[in-house]
Design an enzyme around this catalytic site. Structure first.
Site, PDB file in Angstrom:
ATOM      1  N   ARG A 102       0.863  -1.195   0.000  1.00 28.15           N
ATOM      2  CA  ARG A 102       0.000   0.000   0.000  1.00 28.15           C
ATOM      3  C   ARG A 102       0.894   1.237   0.000  1.00 28.15           C
ATOM      4  NH1 ARG A 102      -3.352  -3.542   3.512  1.00 28.15           N
ATOM      5  NH2 ARG A 102      -5.528  -3.386   2.803  1.00 28.15           N
ATOM      6  N   ARG A 122       0.850  -1.012  -5.295  1.00 23.83           N
ATOM      7  CA  ARG A 122      -0.368  -0.301  -5.686  1.00 23.83           C
ATOM      8  C   ARG A 122      -0.075   1.187  -5.719  1.00 23.83           C
ATOM      9  NH1 ARG A 122      -5.435  -0.871  -1.865  1.00 23.83           N
ATOM     10  NH2 ARG A 122      -4.229   0.469  -0.495  1.00 23.83           N
ATOM     11  N   GLU A 134     -12.491  -3.549  -6.816  1.00 22.81           N
ATOM     12  CA  GLU A 134     -13.025  -3.223  -5.493  1.00 22.81           C
ATOM     13  C   GLU A 134     -14.257  -2.322  -5.585  1.00 22.81           C
ATOM     14  OE1 GLU A 134     -10.006  -1.269  -3.119  1.00 22.81           O
ATOM     15  OE2 GLU A 134      -9.242  -0.132  -4.798  1.00 22.81           O
ATOM     16  N   ASN A 190     -12.164  -5.454   0.902  1.00 23.53           N
ATOM     17  CA  ASN A 190     -12.465  -4.471   1.951  1.00 23.53           C
ATOM     18  C   ASN A 190     -13.394  -3.391   1.408  1.00 23.53           C
ATOM     19  OD1 ASN A 190     -10.560  -5.971   3.213  1.00 23.53           O
ATOM     20  ND2 ASN A 190      -8.946  -4.443   3.096  1.00 23.53           N
ATOM     21  N   ASP A 191     -13.058  -2.915   0.201  1.00 25.17           N
ATOM     22  CA  ASP A 191     -13.921  -1.912  -0.417  1.00 25.17           C
ATOM     23  C   ASP A 191     -15.077  -2.551  -1.175  1.00 25.17           C
ATOM     24  OD1 ASP A 191     -12.999   0.678   0.321  1.00 25.17           O
ATOM     25  OD2 ASP A 191     -11.182   0.294  -0.820  1.00 25.17           O
ATOM     26  N   ARG A 193     -17.030   0.644   5.877  1.00 27.13           N
ATOM     27  CA  ARG A 193     -16.184  -0.388   6.494  1.00 27.13           C
ATOM     28  C   ARG A 193     -15.612   0.022   7.847  1.00 27.13           C
ATOM     29  NH1 ARG A 193     -11.105  -0.323   2.261  1.00 27.13           N
ATOM     30  NH2 ARG A 193      -9.707  -0.812   3.975  1.00 27.13           N
TER      31      ARG A 193
HETATM   32  C1  PEP Z   1      -9.355  -3.504  -0.302  1.00 26.32           C
HETATM   33  O1  PEP Z   1     -10.137  -2.579  -0.493  1.00 26.32           O
HETATM   34  O2  PEP Z   1      -9.728  -4.683  -0.134  1.00 26.32           O
HETATM   35  C2  PEP Z   1      -7.915  -3.260  -0.233  1.00 26.32           C
HETATM   36  C3  PEP Z   1      -7.059  -4.252  -0.160  1.00 26.32           C
HETATM   37  O3  PEP Z   1      -7.486  -1.973  -0.203  1.00 26.32           O
HETATM   38  P1  PEP Z   1      -7.549  -1.016   1.090  1.00 26.32           P
HETATM   39  O4  PEP Z   1      -7.898  -1.864   2.269  1.00 26.32           O
HETATM   40  O5  PEP Z   1      -6.223  -0.392   1.213  1.00 26.32           O
HETATM   41  O6  PEP Z   1      -8.629  -0.062   0.714  1.00 26.32           O
HETATM   42 MG    MG Z   2      -9.430  -0.633  -1.182  1.00 32.39          MG
END
Ligand code: PEP
Ligand code: MG
Length: 581
Positions: free
Chosen positions: A298, A335, A434, A457-458, A468
């Site tokens: 990240r 990323r 995502e 996650n997104d 979230r």
């Molecule tokens: C996600 O969204 O799953 C992801 C890996 O990115 P981040 O948690 O940094 O938004």
């Molecule tokens: Mg994300």
């Protein structure tokens, strides 16, 4: 003893002393005290007042050195207030009457005083209320041990108890001393949770009001396995948790023995397990857990440090360091900058987006701020000559956005060629899936990139419309929701039809329970906090691809999250003891 149940954000059990880390907007705690405690509360007040007086003297000296007489005069009135016998007497009387903690009594006394001053209708007295607020805040900071200490400056082992942490707080805190994190806010995939897992710090989030009850120095138990925090535990509870903590350490030791073993199912299917990192220094830990390289770096955490933006040279050095380290171990997927939403760059202009999570963030920000994006792209391409680098764009929502990002990449490549700077001409480019619109058009997107990485996650947040990081609706945040599972299956199948691999770097990939489902869906590689690799490996080494596929077939017919969760949990419990602990 007070027990708080919240969200288990990072596993592990730890017992320690509270370090209350409060921001200026936080509510002052309120709790009852016994008659005998009045004297000690008053003593705390006097001590805090003394410290404020010392602070003010230092500020006054600096102001007079700089000939800021006006400023200095205000400070005089602050000093006067601190020594005003009537004010101090009133505090004492209120402490006896209310029998509450001194922070709250101070606040009540001040509020009453201000109401009285405002009634006097004198502009001079009304102006003085600002000074009174100011000095009160200074006293409160000392009372709550909330001097401007940054988490980076913590020198003793503590459990940080706070309302919420900015990613920059978490990224820069002293990780050797912060043994646990407990927060009012936050969900399982909030950035504090992700970082806590990466750093191996047990954490419980989403406790709503623990900062009202905890005081610096209190003993607290943090059970990140069950999402429980216990303040001022009694003897029995303390003894019980000491044993549990030891048992947990043994369990982790056992699991870590898997580091040397490969991740292969019982019918011989090799599964690629990669690591997620936020900071370059985490790479050592990745290697020690035997990961197949890094599936998500990240990069925004290079920008979230208090010093702000990262130069081309700094980025080039950070990327090169990581690329070289994992050169022969599966390479690294970096990323591009994913700022905005809940990841704000300190001191950088912000927009007043009403919905930051739907706003000016990630690739949208980069395509708008090409000056910043260019610096990163150049650093990445230059670093690519040192090993196996894959670049990935976050938050792609449709094909036009992807085409713009790819065109920008091409432009940067050409610039480097013109300057005679070498880079990997065959560098692989991927995107995160995502956003639901990307998942639903993944057959189109797959034709333009070398790989996908699913960001659950997104994706879960946007598919179910559930923030979230919001603890109040955390119960809705479920990756076993049939809608999410359908999207996942669709993305994996379409990518394979187009001949490209699919990774997952969202937290779902690191959940042992979910890992079998993902295996059965045909996911090509899993990327997770390195600390959870052994637990996922343990599960994947004990199942066959065949039975995982059968499990997926079964749950894809089910109508509700609950039914799916129950079925998968039972399926796992039949095979493993305590898999969900
Ligand atoms: C996600 O969204 O799953 C992801 C890996 O990115 P981040 O948690 O940094 O938004
Ligand atoms: Mg994300």
């Amino acid at each position: 003893m007070k027990i708080f149940n919240g969200i288990s954000a990072s596993s592990g059990i730890v017992i320690g002393k509270v370090f209350l880390y409060l921001d200026d907007n936080l509510k002052v705690p309120k709790y009852s005290i016994e008659q005998e405690a009045i004297e000690s509360e008053m003593a705390r007040f006097h001590l805090a007042v003394e410290k404020v007086a010392e602070d003010l003297k230092v500020i006054q000296l600096q102001s007079s050195n700089m000939r800021m007489e006006e400023e200095s005069r205000f400070l005089d009135s602050h000093m006067l207030m601190l020594s005003d016998p009537e004010f101090i007497n009133q505090i004492k009387i209120n402490l006896g009457n209310y029998k509450r903690n001194i922070e709250w009594v101070l606040l009540m006394t001040v509020k009453h005083l201000i109401r009285t001053l405002k009634k006097a209708e004198s502009p001079y007295l009304v102006e003085r209320t600002v000074d009174i607020y100011d000095v009160t805040q200074r006293i409160h900071r000392h009372l709550m041990f909330n001097e401007k200490i940054s988490l980076a400056a913590i020198e003793n082992e503590v459990i940080v108890v706070t309302h919420n942490l900015m990613p920059s707080d978490t990224a820069s805190m002293n990780r050797n001393m912060v043994k646990g994190i407990v927060m009012n806010a936050g969900g399982k995939t909030s950035h504090t949770a992700i970082l806590a897992r990466s750093f191996g710090i047990p954490s419980v989030l989403g406790l709503t009001n623990i900062t009202d009850k905890a005081r610096s120095g209190d003993i607290i138990i943090v059970d990140g396995n069950t999402g429980t925090a216990i303040l001022d535990p009694d003897e029995d509870t303390l003894a019980k948790y000491k044993k549990r903590a030891q048992k947990w350490l043994l369990h982790v030791e056992q699991l870590n023995k898997l580091d040397k073993l490969s991740s292969v199912t019982i019918d011989g299917q090799r599964v690629i397990l990669r690591a997620n990192i936020e900071l370059p220094e985490e790479v050592e830990q990745v290697l020690s857990h035997g990961a197949d390289g890094i599936g998500l770096f990240r990069s925004e955490f290079l920008f979230l440090k208090p010093s702000g933006f990262s130069s081309e040279e700094d980025q080039y050095n950070a990327y090169t360091y990581v690329i070289k380290k994992v050169k022969d171990n599966g390479g690294v997927t970096i990323r591009t900058l994913d700022v905005g939403g809940d990841k704000i760059i300190p001191d950088f202009e912000t927009t007043d987006d009403k919905n930051p999570l739907l706003g000016w963030r990630a690739i949208r920000f980069c395509l708008d701020r090409k000056d910043i994006f260019k610096v990163q792209m150049r650093a990445l391409l230059r670093a690519s000559v040192h090993g196996d680098l894959r670049i990935m764009f976050p938050m792609i929502s449709g094909v036009e956005e992807l085409e713009d990002a790819l065109a920008f990449l091409e432009e940067t490549k050409q610039e480097l060629r013109d300057e005679g700077i070498s880079f990997d001409e065959n560098i692989r480019i991927g995107i995160m899936i995502e956003v639901p619109s990307a998942a639903l058009t993944c057959d189109i997107l797959a034709k333009k990139v070398d790989f996908f990485s699913i960001g659950t996650n997104d994706l879960v947040q946007y598919t179910i419309a559930v923030d979230r990081g919001n603890e109040n609706i955390a119960y809705l945040y479920k990756y076993f929701h049939p809608a999410v599972l359908r999207l996942l299956k669709m993305v994996i199948d379409n990518a394979h039809s187009a001949g490209i691999p699919v990774a997952m770097c969202g937290e779902m990939a690191g959940d042992p329970l979910a890992s079998v489902v993902l295996l059965g869906m045909g996911l090509d590689s899993f990327s997770m906090s390195s600390g959870v690799i052994p637990a996922v490996k343990e599960v994947l080494r004990s199942v066959s691809l065949n039975e995982a596929e059968e499990l997926v077939e079964k749950i894809m017919q089910m109508s509700s999250t609950q039914l799916i969760e129950n079925y998968v949990s039972e399926w796992m419990n039949e095979r493993f003891d305590n898999i969900t602990e």
